[in-house]
Design an enzyme around this catalytic site. Structure first.
Site, PDB file in Angstrom:
ATOM      1  CG  ASP A  87      64.402  73.067 -20.510  1.00  9.59           C
ATOM      2  OD1 ASP A  87      64.351  72.083 -21.280  1.00  9.59           O
ATOM      3  OD2 ASP A  87      64.420  72.958 -19.268  1.00  9.59           O
ATOM      4  CG  ASP A 110      58.783  65.433 -18.298  1.00  2.00           C
ATOM      5  OD1 ASP A 110      60.006  65.265 -18.475  1.00  2.00           O
ATOM      6  OD2 ASP A 110      58.078  66.102 -19.070  1.00  2.00           O
TER       7      ASP A 110
END
Length: 275
Positions: A130, A11
């Site tokens: 998500d 990330d």
């Protein structure tokens, strides 16, 4: 039997690898190029590189970092964050990515999945979802508001449906994750990258119910993400969640385990892995 995959996740924020809990409280975890090199040498099956602020900040992905990362790895590299058009697909594939992950833009424009799949092949198109649990009271199970939702029993007296979030988990959509995964499959996606926002960064294990719910409703490979804190969590998401691949971050970034150690644990549990 197809081998299961171990996939480190990078990330990226401000050019650095970060890790948080439930998509917030981010802390530095290292240099993306250096970490990519380490995981490549450790035997990772693939790498995922996500520019986590690009969509929310409405800017392009950090292309030069993709190029530098791609130069260091000889395994498939999936890149996501801020991908909005088929031209973005082309640009990032040219920078060295093997697959492109789309999330927010695909919700706003589902045809992006279809167009990209037709142009570059389904194997290049990863739809990232998500998702967060939306709990429902037992007495409300027959409510009209839940007509288009797949309500799942997740505990003795607990029910929920799984809601899709966009903009890096900042905005709810009201969309059911199972239905969205089925739509993505119909539009030509080649893979689903499924992240549990509830489990993310907790190191308490993957959301098995979420992963299994998606995996059993579609034929596409599902990459489980969010919550990995120990080797047994990986075994559980393969065995009970029916995932095809397991994504992880903290457990590797902070040197708690190597990729090789995680693979050995899974193989000892009769999970087929590539050495």
């Amino acid at each position: 039997m197809l081998t299961k995959r171990i996939i480190p996740c990078l990330d990226i924020k401000n050019g650095r690898v970060v890790k948080g809990t439930n998509f917030v409280e981010l802390r530095d975890a290292g240099d993306p190029v250096e970490l990519s090199k380490i995981y490549n040498e450790q035997g990772a099956d693939e790498l995922v590189f996500l520019d986590i602020g690009a969509s929310h900040e409405k800017r392009d992905i950090i292309e030069h970092l993709v190029e530098k990362t791609a130069d260091q790895v000889f395994i498939p590299l999936t890149v996501g964050g801020g991908i909005r058009t088929t031209d973005d697909f082309r640009r990032i594939l040219r920078a060295g990515a093997d697959k492109i992950s789309v999330n927010t833009a695909a919700i706003h424009n589902p045809d992006l999945i279809k167009q990209s799949s037709e142009l570059y092949g389904a194997q290049c198109v990863v739809v990232a979802i998500d998702s967060k649990r939306h709990y429902v009271n037992e007495e409300d199970l027959d409510s009209k508001q839940l007509e288009d939702k797949n309500v799942v029993k997740v505990d003795k007296n607990k029910y929920c449906w799984f809601e899709v979030f966009i903009y890096g988990g900042r905005k709810e959509t009201g969309i059911d994750a199972i239905e969205w995964a089925k739509t993505a499959e119909e539009l030509g996606a080649g893979e689903i990258l499924l992240t549990s926002m509830d489990a993310d960064g907790t190191k308490d294990g993957y959301d098995i119910e979420l992963t299994k719910s998606i995996s059993t409703h579609i034929k596409l490979p599902v990459i489980a993400s969010g919550g990995c804190g120990a080797p047994q969590h990986i075994h559980q998401v393969f065995e009970y969640g029916k995932a095809d691949a397991a994504l992880m971050a903290s457990i590797l970034h902070y040197r708690e385990y190597t990729v090789g150690e995680l693979k050995k644990y899974c193989m000892d549990k009769n999970i087929p892995m590539r050495l």
